[in-house]
Design a protein around this motif. Sequence first.
Motif, PDB file in Angstrom:
ATOM      1  N   UNK A   1     111.383   2.008  -7.961  1.00 19.31           N
ATOM      2  CA  UNK A   1     112.146   3.114  -7.405  1.00 19.31           C
ATOM      3  C   UNK A   1     111.209   4.094  -6.716  1.00 19.31           C
ATOM      4  N   UNK A   2     111.606   4.556  -5.529  1.00 14.67           N
ATOM      5  CA  UNK A   2     110.835   5.561  -4.809  1.00 14.67           C
ATOM      6  C   UNK A   2     111.513   6.914  -4.961  1.00 14.67           C
ATOM      7  N   UNK A   3     110.740   7.934  -5.341  1.00 12.57           N
ATOM      8  CA  UNK A   3     111.251   9.304  -5.418  1.00 12.57           C
ATOM      9  C   UNK A   3     110.432  10.162  -4.469  1.00 12.57           C
ATOM     10  N   UNK A   4     111.032  10.523  -3.323  1.00  8.17           N
ATOM     11  CA  UNK A   4     110.364  11.399  -2.358  1.00  8.17           C
ATOM     12  C   UNK A   4     110.672  12.837  -2.758  1.00  8.17           C
ATOM     13  N   UNK A   5     109.706  13.480  -3.413  1.00  6.58           N
ATOM     14  CA  UNK A   5     109.972  14.766  -4.054  1.00  6.58           C
ATOM     15  C   UNK A   5     109.444  15.957  -3.255  1.00  6.58           C
ATOM     16  N   UNK A   6     109.083  15.746  -2.003  1.00  6.23           N
ATOM     17  CA  UNK A   6     108.528  16.833  -1.189  1.00  6.23           C
ATOM     18  C   UNK A   6     109.375  18.106  -1.217  1.00  6.23           C
ATOM     19  N   UNK A   7     110.704  18.018  -1.021  1.00  6.27           N
ATOM     20  CA  UNK A   7     111.492  19.266  -0.989  1.00  6.27           C
ATOM     21  C   UNK A   7     111.509  20.016  -2.311  1.00  6.27           C
ATOM     22  N   UNK A   8     111.165  19.337  -3.404  1.00  7.10           N
ATOM     23  CA  UNK A   8     111.231  19.966  -4.725  1.00  7.10           C
ATOM     24  C   UNK A   8     109.943  20.690  -5.112  1.00  7.10           C
ATOM     25  N   UNK A   9     108.895  20.533  -4.302  1.00  6.23           N
ATOM     26  CA  UNK A   9     107.579  21.095  -4.635  1.00  6.23           C
ATOM     27  C   UNK A   9     107.269  22.276  -3.708  1.00  6.23           C
ATOM     28  N   UNK A 112     104.653   4.851 -14.916  1.00 12.17           N
ATOM     29  CA  UNK A 112     105.079   3.693 -15.701  1.00 12.17           C
ATOM     30  C   UNK A 112     105.468   2.498 -14.824  1.00 12.17           C
ATOM     31  N   UNK A 113     104.741   2.266 -13.785  1.00 15.97           N
ATOM     32  CA  UNK A 113     104.875   1.120 -12.876  1.00 15.97           C
ATOM     33  C   UNK A 113     106.173   1.102 -12.083  1.00 15.97           C
ATOM     34  N   UNK A 114     107.291   1.519 -12.669  1.00 19.66           N
ATOM     35  CA  UNK A 114     108.570   1.343 -11.981  1.00 19.66           C
ATOM     36  C   UNK A 114     108.856   2.430 -10.958  1.00 19.66           C
ATOM     37  N   UNK A 115     108.285   3.633 -11.115  1.00 20.27           N
ATOM     38  CA  UNK A 115     108.620   4.752 -10.237  1.00 20.27           C
ATOM     39  C   UNK A 115     107.418   5.164  -9.393  1.00 20.27           C
ATOM     40  N   UNK A 116     107.657   5.253  -8.101  1.00 19.63           N
ATOM     41  CA  UNK A 116     106.630   5.707  -7.159  1.00 19.63           C
ATOM     42  C   UNK A 116     107.012   7.107  -6.693  1.00 19.63           C
ATOM     43  N   UNK A 117     106.207   8.089  -7.050  1.00 17.72           N
ATOM     44  CA  UNK A 117     106.426   9.471  -6.616  1.00 17.72           C
ATOM     45  C   UNK A 117     105.643   9.706  -5.335  1.00 17.72           C
ATOM     46  N   UNK A 118     106.269  10.370  -4.378  1.00 23.04           N
ATOM     47  CA  UNK A 118     105.629  10.571  -3.089  1.00 23.04           C
ATOM     48  C   UNK A 118     105.905  11.986  -2.583  1.00 23.04           C
ATOM     49  N   UNK A 119     104.822  12.677  -2.213  1.00 22.79           N
ATOM     50  CA  UNK A 119     104.918  13.975  -1.540  1.00 22.79           C
ATOM     51  C   UNK A 119     104.277  13.793  -0.173  1.00 22.79           C
ATOM     52  N   UNK A 120     105.056  13.978   0.880  1.00 28.45           N
ATOM     53  CA  UNK A 120     104.536  13.799   2.231  1.00 28.45           C
ATOM     54  C   UNK A 120     105.078  14.887   3.147  1.00 28.45           C
ATOM     55  N   UNK A 121     104.191  15.603   3.780  1.00 29.07           N
ATOM     56  CA  UNK A 121     104.621  16.636   4.730  1.00 29.07           C
ATOM     57  C   UNK A 121     103.484  16.971   5.689  1.00 29.07           C
ATOM     58  N   UNK A 122     103.854  17.212   6.934  1.00 26.17           N
ATOM     59  CA  UNK A 122     102.891  17.704   7.914  1.00 26.17           C
ATOM     60  C   UNK A 122     103.023  19.214   8.082  1.00 26.17           C
ATOM     61  N   UNK A 123     103.964  19.804   7.348  1.00 22.75           N
ATOM     62  CA  UNK A 123     104.238  21.244   7.450  1.00 22.75           C
ATOM     63  C   UNK A 123     103.724  21.932   6.179  1.00 22.75           C
ATOM     64  N   UNK A 124     102.407  22.136   6.123  1.00 27.26           N
ATOM     65  CA  UNK A 124     101.804  22.696   4.914  1.00 27.26           C
ATOM     66  C   UNK A 124     100.583  23.542   5.269  1.00 27.26           C
ATOM     67  N   UNK A 125     100.245  24.452   4.370  1.00 23.26           N
ATOM     68  CA  UNK A 125      98.999  25.220   4.447  1.00 23.26           C
ATOM     69  C   UNK A 125      98.098  24.766   3.305  1.00 23.26           C
ATOM     70  N   UNK A 126      96.799  24.932   3.481  1.00 19.27           N
ATOM     71  CA  UNK A 126      95.899  24.500   2.409  1.00 19.27           C
ATOM     72  C   UNK A 126      94.584  25.267   2.440  1.00 19.27           C
ATOM     73  N   UNK A 127      93.945  25.293   1.291  1.00 22.64           N
ATOM     74  CA  UNK A 127      92.579  25.798   1.157  1.00 22.64           C
ATOM     75  C   UNK A 127      91.747  24.690   0.541  1.00 22.64           C
ATOM     76  N   UNK A 128      90.622  24.399   1.173  1.00 27.46           N
ATOM     77  CA  UNK A 128      89.795  23.254   0.771  1.00 27.46           C
ATOM     78  C   UNK A 128      88.406  23.726   0.371  1.00 27.46           C
TER      79      UNK A 128
END
Length: 370
Positions: A1-9, A112-128
């Motif tokens: 199962x894929x869970x695209x959780x970007x909007x929740x973070x 647990x192997x069955x779930x793939x969590x994914x956060x993907x966005x090009x609209x972000x700020x960051x400090x590195x």
Amino acid sequence: MLALITPLITHGVIDNTTRGVVHLTLWGIDGGEAIDFILEGNCLRDIAGCRVAFTNRQPATAQREEHPVLARIRGHSQGMVQAGDITLSRRVPEQDNRRAWTNQLSIELFVQRDTRLLIETADFDYELSLPQWEMSWQEANTQAFLNMEALRDHVAYNVARFQGPAIQLIQEEKLPSCSWDTRLNRAEAYMAIHPTIRSKYCHEINGQMSEAYVMDRTDLLNQMAAEDEAHMPPADDAEREWDVLDFVLPEHAQAVKKAMHHPLFQETSRLTVLVQKHMMVRENIGKPEAEEFVKRYAGVVSYILATILLTRQSSFPVDLACRRVQIVHRHISELCSHCSKVNPGIAAIFREAAALLISKLDDFASTFQH
């Protein structure tokens, strides 16, 4: 199962300052406690050794109650979690008409192997931060392969547990089954998960090879290897959409292809076009009765194809084939009744097309009943 959780973070921290360990902390839109993951492995080379604090510029609307998806993730954050690709520089085309490319934040992990969590966005700020250690190219290649292996394992795990419409129909109604039901279910499982894998690799150099490896397309990998050894240019089919035949085992592919040209299945395909045109439409999304109709119809289609394949074996139990034909007969009639409830406007057209299919079904049965 894929869970695209970007909007929740809303924001998070990726800390890979310790070699071999990624400490990932995420904050959700529900304002609940932070989600902490301790992942074995490293980020990709662009941020390996660094600490990254990022902010999602477009999260979903904040809410006061705990979000059910975030609640589930919090419950599994201390369990078996494996890192996938974690990077700030996944190259993707911008969602406009400029044909420009942009860097995307991408965080992939497996619960647990069955779930793939994914956060993907090009609209972000960051400090590195500055890197606390440097990753060699050898380490980068090794980490990329380990991540690909984790994704391949995730795909195999979900394929092994997949139950397509035909298998669900068989189990719910205790219908007679045959080995072809299982073989077709495996191909349907790969087809179901394939779009998410193609999306990951479609913009990468050698992405088709990675895609083939993750999807267990050993036939395609062997073909690529043979072309490379013969110094031939690679086959120009990278843009071709894969279909169900691509995921049938090589020893069964020819039999399935021939069965799809059987007059009975050709008539089934004509009815399928009608279902796609009038049932699988945007206004029916989320309607339980429409989704149930489509699911049951898909199960019947697969059951018909498996029955054709059964009867094309050098020897087969005739009584089993007869029972399966009778069951298809009954389910097509039931679908006519369901169609009247879901979309009365096409009920007459559907009944007419179903009658033609039943006629072909009778012709088919007559070829082996005697």
